[in-house]
Write a protein that holds these residues in place. Structure first.
Motif, PDB file in Angstrom:
ATOM      1  N   CYS A 182      68.825  82.027  -8.464  1.00  0.00           N
ATOM      2  CA  CYS A 182      67.404  81.696  -8.399  1.00  0.00           C
ATOM      3  C   CYS A 182      67.155  80.307  -7.820  1.00  0.00           C
ATOM      4  N   ALA A 183      68.204  79.537  -7.567  1.00  0.00           N
ATOM      5  CA  ALA A 183      68.042  78.265  -6.870  1.00  0.00           C
ATOM      6  C   ALA A 183      67.800  78.503  -5.378  1.00  0.00           C
ATOM      7  N   LYS A 184      68.158  79.675  -4.892  1.00  0.00           N
ATOM      8  CA  LYS A 184      68.019  80.001  -3.471  1.00  0.00           C
ATOM      9  C   LYS A 184      66.954  81.059  -3.213  1.00  0.00           C
ATOM     10  N   LEU A 185      66.646  81.856  -4.229  1.00  0.00           N
ATOM     11  CA  LEU A 185      65.708  82.951  -4.051  1.00  0.00           C
ATOM     12  C   LEU A 185      64.414  82.709  -4.824  1.00  0.00           C
ATOM     13  N   ARG A 186      63.375  83.423  -4.443  1.00  0.00           N
ATOM     14  CA  ARG A 186      62.099  83.362  -5.154  1.00  0.00           C
ATOM     15  C   ARG A 186      62.179  84.336  -6.329  1.00  0.00           C
ATOM     16  N   CYS A 187      62.448  83.792  -7.507  1.00  0.00           N
ATOM     17  CA  CYS A 187      62.637  84.631  -8.690  1.00  0.00           C
ATOM     18  C   CYS A 187      61.404  84.608  -9.585  1.00  0.00           C
ATOM     19  N   VAL A 188      61.160  85.728 -10.236  1.00  0.00           N
ATOM     20  CA  VAL A 188      60.095  85.816 -11.216  1.00  0.00           C
ATOM     21  C   VAL A 188      60.604  86.669 -12.374  1.00  0.00           C
ATOM     22  N   ALA A 189      60.239  86.285 -13.598  1.00  0.00           N
ATOM     23  CA  ALA A 189      60.667  87.027 -14.784  1.00  0.00           C
ATOM     24  C   ALA A 189      59.480  87.769 -15.374  1.00  0.00           C
ATOM     25  N   LEU A 190      59.501  89.079 -15.260  1.00  0.00           N
ATOM     26  CA  LEU A 190      58.489  89.906 -15.918  1.00  0.00           C
ATOM     27  C   LEU A 190      58.924  90.112 -17.360  1.00  0.00           C
ATOM     28  N   THR A 191      58.050  89.826 -18.297  1.00  0.00           N
ATOM     29  CA  THR A 191      58.374  89.999 -19.719  1.00  0.00           C
ATOM     30  C   THR A 191      57.358  90.939 -20.350  1.00  0.00           C
ATOM     31  N   TYR A 192      57.871  91.843 -21.166  1.00  0.00           N
ATOM     32  CA  TYR A 192      57.018  92.854 -21.794  1.00  0.00           C
ATOM     33  C   TYR A 192      57.120  92.734 -23.307  1.00  0.00           C
ATOM     34  N   ASP A 193      55.959  92.591 -23.950  1.00  0.00           N
ATOM     35  CA  ASP A 193      55.880  92.409 -25.397  1.00  0.00           C
ATOM     36  C   ASP A 193      55.436  93.685 -26.105  1.00  0.00           C
ATOM     37  N   ASP A 194      55.740  93.740 -27.407  1.00  0.00           N
ATOM     38  CA  ASP A 194      55.136  94.658 -28.387  1.00  0.00           C
ATOM     39  C   ASP A 194      55.727  96.054 -28.421  1.00  0.00           C
ATOM     40  N   GLY A 195      56.676  96.380 -27.569  1.00  0.00           N
ATOM     41  CA  GLY A 195      57.311  97.685 -27.620  1.00  0.00           C
ATOM     42  C   GLY A 195      58.508  97.665 -28.555  1.00  0.00           C
ATOM     43  N   PRO A 196      59.350  98.700 -28.426  1.00  0.00           N
ATOM     44  CA  PRO A 196      59.157  99.856 -27.552  1.00  0.00           C
ATOM     45  C   PRO A 196      58.145 100.837 -28.133  1.00  0.00           C
ATOM     46  N   GLY A 197      57.600 101.664 -27.243  1.00  0.00           N
ATOM     47  CA  GLY A 197      56.594 102.628 -27.647  1.00  0.00           C
ATOM     48  C   GLY A 197      56.544 103.786 -26.677  1.00  0.00           C
ATOM     49  N   PRO A 198      55.501 104.595 -26.751  1.00  0.00           N
ATOM     50  CA  PRO A 198      55.430 105.805 -25.940  1.00  0.00           C
ATOM     51  C   PRO A 198      55.355 105.558 -24.439  1.00  0.00           C
ATOM     52  N   GLU A 199      54.952 104.348 -24.012  1.00  0.00           N
ATOM     53  CA  GLU A 199      54.852 104.049 -22.588  1.00  0.00           C
ATOM     54  C   GLU A 199      56.128 103.425 -22.023  1.00  0.00           C
ATOM     55  N   THR A 200      57.046 103.022 -22.894  1.00  0.00           N
ATOM     56  CA  THR A 200      58.199 102.236 -22.448  1.00  0.00           C
ATOM     57  C   THR A 200      59.128 103.026 -21.543  1.00  0.00           C
ATOM     58  N   SER A 201      59.360 104.280 -21.855  1.00  0.00           N
ATOM     59  CA  SER A 201      60.256 105.083 -21.025  1.00  0.00           C
ATOM     60  C   SER A 201      59.740 105.189 -19.592  1.00  0.00           C
ATOM     61  N   ARG A 202      58.436 105.374 -19.456  1.00  0.00           N
ATOM     62  CA  ARG A 202      57.835 105.463 -18.119  1.00  0.00           C
ATOM     63  C   ARG A 202      57.974 104.148 -17.368  1.00  0.00           C
ATOM     64  N   ALA A 257      56.322  90.095  -1.034  1.00  0.00           N
ATOM     65  CA  ALA A 257      56.162  88.643  -0.909  1.00  0.00           C
ATOM     66  C   ALA A 257      57.492  87.907  -1.058  1.00  0.00           C
ATOM     67  N   GLY A 258      58.582  88.648  -1.174  1.00  0.00           N
ATOM     68  CA  GLY A 258      59.896  88.032  -1.213  1.00  0.00           C
ATOM     69  C   GLY A 258      60.425  87.685  -2.584  1.00  0.00           C
ATOM     70  N   TYR A 259      59.820  88.235  -3.638  1.00  0.00           N
ATOM     71  CA  TYR A 259      60.268  87.916  -4.993  1.00  0.00           C
ATOM     72  C   TYR A 259      61.411  88.829  -5.438  1.00  0.00           C
ATOM     73  N   THR A 260      62.288  88.268  -6.270  1.00  0.00           N
ATOM     74  CA  THR A 260      63.359  89.004  -6.941  1.00  0.00           C
ATOM     75  C   THR A 260      63.075  88.991  -8.434  1.00  0.00           C
ATOM     76  N   PHE A 261      63.257  90.120  -9.090  1.00  0.00           N
ATOM     77  CA  PHE A 261      62.902  90.264 -10.498  1.00  0.00           C
ATOM     78  C   PHE A 261      64.142  90.088 -11.364  1.00  0.00           C
ATOM     79  N   VAL A 262      64.102  89.099 -12.252  1.00  0.00           N
ATOM     80  CA  VAL A 262      65.253  88.754 -13.078  1.00  0.00           C
ATOM     81  C   VAL A 262      64.841  88.640 -14.538  1.00  0.00           C
TER      82      VAL A 262
END
Length: 488
Positions: A280-300, A455-460
């Motif tokens: 991530c020092a070389k790439l455009r990184c972004v961290a998606l974080t998901y709260d409150d699961g797991p639940g019925p939508e998590t598998s999807r 937009a060139g982002y990598t998800f980590v």
């Protein structure tokens, strides 16, 4: 390894699972639990088709709200009844809450009081902040699987005469409890007997709401009526419920400092299986974080992340994790990171240290036992943290993770609006707050991933934002490269 030695005398609530084989009738030979009013709760993961539903989780007005209840696929009337109870209580709190308090809070926790092919019992614990402090009410709903009916606890009894008799027995026991309890407040009303269950011996446990038959300082007031006394009062459903509760078997859980440490020493800190594959020092990184699961939508959501080659960090609620361990294992196996979001989503800054530790350690134990890894990150509910919360997280070897990009998805049913906010606000090193309990958020995921990828982002995962540097337990992290150390 996580150092849990500081917990000391914190009591662990027993975790139980449903037993197999023929039911054992209540017997005087069955060991009496150390506290006879404790109910032998069932592991929800053994109930086929059980999931959780989130009515609301987040802030509404100036109130903190987390309202979750179980849903069982083959028991729609049970789900409907639970939804009605929780909705009514939340509406009452919203209309008649305590706005003078700095942080009014409403919280619903649940357990399974019994589970068998014939009957299900769901105990709701509904807490709310009041001017006088924290107040809890308790309601246990029973589902007759043979007749497909959702019933009140009073329906475990044969009728009005049985209710009157039970009230007399309970009143006599309460009279021995001392000045904190008011036996004369007890009436033979169905509403007062709305939480009935059974302990492992088969004794009928009658529990009351806070301040219903006693002063607030009395806390939970409950009476265990011996099985022999209760049996003539029980309806056919009540007898089946009693047998189902007795059939449940206890699972050994750590109860001492040594046992707690031993349960964790063979488990490594949680880490993405794909960590180290991105710089991530070389790439455009972004961290998606998901709260409150797991639940019925998590598998999807997991399907969508896999299709885009993206990974995320899931801050899971312990009670939800206990219901869906299969989803936690899938997160781990697909390169995501599972982290701690407490047991039942209480505002930690409003709790004493022992209850903060209990919220974290119960979730920690459940996740670690499921994954074979110990979470190294925690996110405080509502993002609220302070020196005490950070200190306890640090002693548990967890860093505190907040966010610097809020998708504001909790009160928005428009996937396009959620995606637009997330993409517009994203920046390299961002930690993005999302919720896998919210259907519209999961609907927005393909658009978020497509546009940010373009937009060139990598998800980590969150730790990958910090490269080879370790995230420090007890520090608060809000975005890549930024942390706050609090004096402890």
């Amino acid at each position: 390894m996580p150092n849990l030695r500081f917990i000391g005398g914190i009591a662990w609530m027993a975790v139980t699972i449903a037993g197999c084989g023929a039911a054992t009738p209540p017997s005087a030979q069955t060991p009496m639990p150390s506290e006879p009013t404790l109910i032998n709760y069932v592991d929800p993961s053994v109930v086929q088709g059980l999931n959780t539903r989130t009515l609301f989780s987040g802030e509404t007005g100036n109130r903190h709200v987390h309202a979750v209840y179980p849903a069982v696929a083959d028991a729609p009337r049970l789900t409907e009844k639970l939804h009605g109870i929780v909705s009514e209580e939340l509406d009452r709190f919203t209309r008649h809450g305590a706005p003078a308090l700095p942080k009014p809070e409403f919280n619903v926790d649940w357990q399974l009081a019994a589970a068998s092919p014939e009957v299900l019992g769901v105990r709701l614990r509904i807490g709310r902040s009041m001017e006088s402090g924290w107040n809890e009410s308790r309601t246990t709903v029973w589902y007759d699987r043979t007749k497909r009916r959702a019933l009140d606890s009073a329906d475990l009894l044969t009728g009005r005469p049985a209710l009157v008799t039970l009230a007399g027995v309970v009143r006599g026991e309460l009279a021995l409890r001392g000045p904190l309890v008011t036996p004369n407040a007890l009436r033979p009303d169905r509403e007062m007997f709305d939480s009935l269950g059974f302990n492992p011996r088969g004794d009928l446990v009658v529990e009351f709401d806070d301040e219903q038959v006693g002063l607030g300082v009395a806390g939970r007031v409950a009476v265990a009526v011996p099985s022999a006394t209760a049996a003539p009062l029980l309806s056919e459903l009540g007898l089946r419920a009693q047998r189902a509760a007795v059939r449940a078997k206890r699972v050994p859980v750590p109860t001492s400092q040594e046992e707690i440490e031993a349960a964790s020493t063979d488990k490594p800190p949680a880490r993405s299986s794909k960590a180290g594959s991105v710089d991530c020092a070389k790439l455009r990184c972004v961290a998606l974080t998901y709260d409150d699961g797991p639940g019925p939508e998590t598998s999807r959501l997991l399907d969508t992340l896999r299709a885009h080659g993206a990974r995320a960090t899931f801050f899971s609620i312990g009670s939800n994790a206990s219901a869906r361990p299969d989803l936690l294992r899938r997160m781990r196996d697909e390169g995501h990171l599972v982290a701690n979001h407490t047991w039942s989503h209480r505002d930690l800054t409003m709790l004493p240290s022992s209850k903060i530790a209990d919220q974290l350690t119960r979730a920690q134990h459940t996740i670690a036992q499921t994954l074979g890894q110990v979470p190294a990150l925690m996110r405080p509910p509502y993002g609220d943290s302070d020196i005490q919360v950070a200190a306890i997280a640090g002693r548990l070897n967890m860093a505190v993770v907040r966010w610097n990009v809020d998708s504001e998805d909790r009160q928005d049913a428009d996937p396009q609006a959620i995606a637009d906010r997330t993409v517009t606000r994203a920046e390299p090193g961002a930690i993005v707050l999302l919720h896998d309990s919210h259907p519209a958020t999961v609907d927005a995921a393909p658009e978020i991933l497509r546009r940010l990828s373009a937009a060139g982002y990598t998800f980590v995962t969150v730790p990958e934002l910090y490269g080879s540097g370790e995230m420090v337990p007890g520090r608060i992290y809000e975005s890549g490269g930024v942390s706050t150390a609090l004096d402890r």
